[in-house]
Design an enzyme around this catalytic site. Structure first.
Site, mmCIF file in Angstrom:
data_model
loop_
_atom_site.group_PDB
_atom_site.id
_atom_site.type_symbol
_atom_site.label_atom_id
_atom_site.label_comp_id
_atom_site.label_asym_id
_atom_site.label_seq_id
_atom_site.Cartn_x
_atom_site.Cartn_y
_atom_site.Cartn_z
ATOM 1 N N SER A 153 -7.523 -44.442 -46.087
ATOM 2 C CA SER A 153 -9.043 -44.126 -44.861
ATOM 3 C C SER A 153 -9.542 -42.992 -45.546
ATOM 4 C CB SER A 153 -7.438 -42.785 -44.803
ATOM 5 O OG SER A 153 -6.779 -42.180 -45.418
ATOM 6 N N LYS A 154 -10.202 -42.698 -43.908
ATOM 7 C CA LYS A 154 -11.254 -41.410 -45.058
ATOM 8 C C LYS A 154 -10.958 -40.481 -46.157
ATOM 9 C CE LYS A 154 -12.717 -41.200 -40.198
ATOM 10 N NZ LYS A 154 -13.251 -42.413 -40.058
ATOM 11 N N ARG A 155 -9.590 -39.797 -45.904
ATOM 12 C CA ARG A 155 -9.433 -38.799 -47.122
ATOM 13 C C ARG A 155 -9.445 -39.557 -48.407
ATOM 14 N NH1 ARG A 155 -7.123 -34.851 -43.286
ATOM 15 N NH2 ARG A 155 -6.747 -33.493 -45.555
ATOM 16 N N ASP A 156 -9.047 -40.773 -48.578
ATOM 17 C CA ASP A 156 -8.803 -41.563 -49.932
ATOM 18 C C ASP A 156 -9.928 -41.289 -51.212
ATOM 19 O OD1 ASP A 156 -6.309 -42.436 -49.858
ATOM 20 O OD2 ASP A 156 -6.753 -43.650 -47.708
#
Length: 462
Positions: free
Chosen positions: A227-230
């Site tokens: 996900s984007k946060r990774d």
RNA sequence: GCCCCUAUCGUCUAUCGGUUAGGACGGAAGAUUCUCAUUCUUCAAAGCGGGGUUCGAUUCCCCGUGGGGGCGCCA
């Protein structure tokens, strides 16, 4: 086979996710492999988040990765406009078709798609309420990667929100029909939604396109998809860090696909030639930054000198490594970069790796731990003196001549090259790693090399 | 809870019923090199479990289990 038309349909969120990039890549590869058309369509029906800036993130990332689109924004085409926010009239037209054929109805101010079949009520545990279901026959999804998949769609669903805007499932299908898309290549997370889409295609009297649901990219650590946060999830991060787009594309192409043999590093033409949908894997792939870094290094080492220097120059400029007005001479910069190229694993290492080339001799920063270690053995002061003497006459334009000169001196003193290497390196670079010593000498030149050797010698107490 | 997809070394993967189960990243050891890096050599490392089908299953089928995804008036 009829002319292949595929599309990549991102929504402008302000980020370009690595999974999106891979989906785009597989579409693009398939188009290029088949001589088909790659359409870029912007899914910006969600008006809350939508701006030119966000769109540019998509365009920039695609261009950087080398994926040119044949139809879409900035390109035009016979099936435009290519932004969903500009296609309202088309959606309205298709809505009227469903209304007219009795396959859509209004409820609570929204427009719902009507499934065919007997209705019944059932208590839904997840939503903890009674819902209306339909005795429908399962939709058949003809998937080029998964094979035949059946899934029952048994609830009417919203196609226009009460604010009048169409939802994803509806616009997606309408656009695929209107743009004559022949193959829908997308992430497996859409497989379950595909039954909705098949129902819609049927309701419009259109044969659904071929589907190809590609495996997802899982996060490197921990459960779930990336996900984007990774860490490592955003394309712009690789761009910023000076990764080579060819390396990233090569790496991405191998996540869920392979040419059927041991080949890994392949030029893009080769990947295009070999890529095909039946060769795509069915199971998800875990992201591996080590393997990507290795691929990047491999491409970096193979980069022609001019291109490498160009990349380095761009990186230094973008990150403001040199103070304004303090840019080194172009040929000097080039020399420094080229002796460093075989030693580094990524462009981003360059500024730190080469910083001692770009400081005044008396401003050179010496790593204290290295200094203590190197000066702690042998007779460094004597070695420096011998070096200074022999280098006074040496040919600084020729690395092997420099090496011979130092080796000759070593021999005269019953020593080896290694007895001079560490202390000399410390003197000119302030550290214990770097390009070949004689390369550093050559690039620095006689004057600066000698001055640095003198400075270190002078700093050593008697 | 319901539905869909999936399963080979730690990771990415090859094998289209018969192999000493191969390669790559990462790891370990060694060689080469003026440091470091590269390069080279070697080593460790895998068929989720249980049933079938078959002369023979990693490979085909079923059931478990594990992993992933979906089930919005988000996309």
């Amino acid at each position: 086979m009829s002319h292949v038309r595929v599309r990549f349909a991102p929504s402008p969120t302000g980020f370009f996710h690595i999974g999106s990039a891979r989906t785009a890549l597989f579409n693009w590869l398939y188009a290029r492999h088949t001589g088909g058309t790659f359409v870029l369509r912007i899914e910006d029906t969600d008006k809350e988040r939508n701006s030119e800036e966000f769109l540019n993130v998509i365009y920039d990332s695609l261009r950087w990765l080398g994926m040119d689109w044949d139809e879409g924004p900035h390109k035009g085409g016979d099936y435009g406009p290519y932004r969903q926010s500009e296609r309202s009239a088309i959606y309205e037209e298709y809505k009227q078709k469903l209304l007219a054929s009795g396959r859509a109805y209004e409820k609570d101010g929204a427009i719902w798609f009507k499934l065919l079949g007997e209705r019944y009520e059932v208590y839904d545990e997840r939503r903890s309420k009674t819902v209306e279901k339909v005795r429908n026959t399962p939709a058949v999804i003809d998937d080029l990667i998964r094979g035949r998949v059946e899934r029952l769609e048994d609830e009417d669903f919203v196609i226009f929100r009460s604010d009048g805007n169409p939802v994803f499932h509806f616009v997606n299908v309408v656009d695929d029909i209107a743009m004559k898309i022949t193959h829908v290549i997308r992430g497996e997370d859409h497989l379950s939604n595909t039954s909705k889409h098949v129902e819609l295609f049927r309701a419009f009297g259109v044969e659904p396109p071929k589907f190809a649901h590609i495996p997802l990219i899982l996060k490197q650590n921990g459960p779930g998809k990336m996900s984007k946060r990774d860490q490592g999830a955003l394309i712009e991060e690789y761009q910023r860090r000076g990764y080579l787009p060819e390396a990233l594309v090569n790496f991405l192409s191998l996540l869920g696909w392979n040419p059927g043999d041991d080949r890994e590093k392949m030029p893009i033409e080769e990947i295009i030639r070999l890529f095909d949908l039946p060769g795509v894997n069915q199971s998800n792939a875990r992201f591996d930054d080590k393997k990507l870094a290795h691929m990047n290094m491999s491409y970096l080492l193979a980069l022609p000198p001019d291109e490498f220097v160009q990349k380095a120059r761009e990186y230094f400029a973008k990150h403001g490594v040199f103070a304004a007005g303090a840019h080194p001479a172009e040929s000097y910069f080039r020399d420094v970069m080229l002796i460093s190229q075989p030693k580094i694993k990524g462009i981003e290492e360059l500024p730190a790796y080469t910083k001692y080339f770009f400081v005044e001799d008396d401003k050179l920063v010496i790593d204290e731990k290295v200094r203590a270690k190197v000066l702690g053995k042998g007779d460094p002061k004597a070695r420096l003196g011998e070096l200074i003497a022999v280098l006074g006459q040496a040919d600084f334009t020729n690395e092997s001549a420099l090496e011979e000169a130092i080796k000759g001196e070593a021999q005269r003193n019953n020593l080896g090259f290694g007895d001079y290497q560490a202390v000399a390196r410390l003197a000119v670079s302030g550290t214990n790693v770097g390009p070949g010593l004689t390369s550093i000498f050559r690039v620095l030149g006689r004057e600066r090399t000698l001055r640095r050797l003198e400075l270190l010698r002078a700093s050593i107490g008697a």
